[in-house]
Motif scaffolding. Sequence first.
Motif: not given
Length: 214
Positions: A125-144
Amino acid sequence: MRRLSKAELADIDARLRQWQSFDEIDAVLKAVRETTGFYAVGQGGLKIWREAFVAVSCALQTHARRIRLGGDPPDFELDYGDHVRAFELVDVFPVGRRLGREYDTFADLWNNSQGIPLEHVDMEAELEALPADLEAQLQAKAAKGYSPSPILVADIHHAIFPQSDIGDLSRLAGIARRYLTHFPEVWLRMSRNLVRVSPFGETRIHGAHDAGGD
């Protein structure tokens, strides 16, 4: 193990924001860990210890000469002799996980002579969720909209085995590449392993040592 006082935290903060060699900063990290134990991760004021731990790990794996924490931004800087590079750090956790709360609990149990419980991790489950979790954090940092733009280090806390989950690493690197319009490089850190994504491709580095170790 115990929490550090405000005066002790201020002293450590001042030391970590000065240029230091690996041996110098590693000695600081070890001393903190020997005093605080699990609180090194759990105590809020020791966010600087966690940032320095990641900084030293990145320095070792990319052969930097000196390390110091930055002014947030950046979170830390590495000196390679002929140039200095700035880094911003983002933690990528499974949804609902709070690392500080977990380690605070471990410290309290330890201080009361109680065992540390083993928790079941649904690795699939963690591995399946990882791409979306990574994308969310990268998006948040890019928005800064950082200017100048630092290298972004995504510290991944999901269950993944970098030496065997090659297909999953390639997928994560593909996500990171989309953010090279915001950052000069994106580094994916997984324990002692690093995937360095740049406009010139990706490099996988398997480290053999971490900071503050035995």
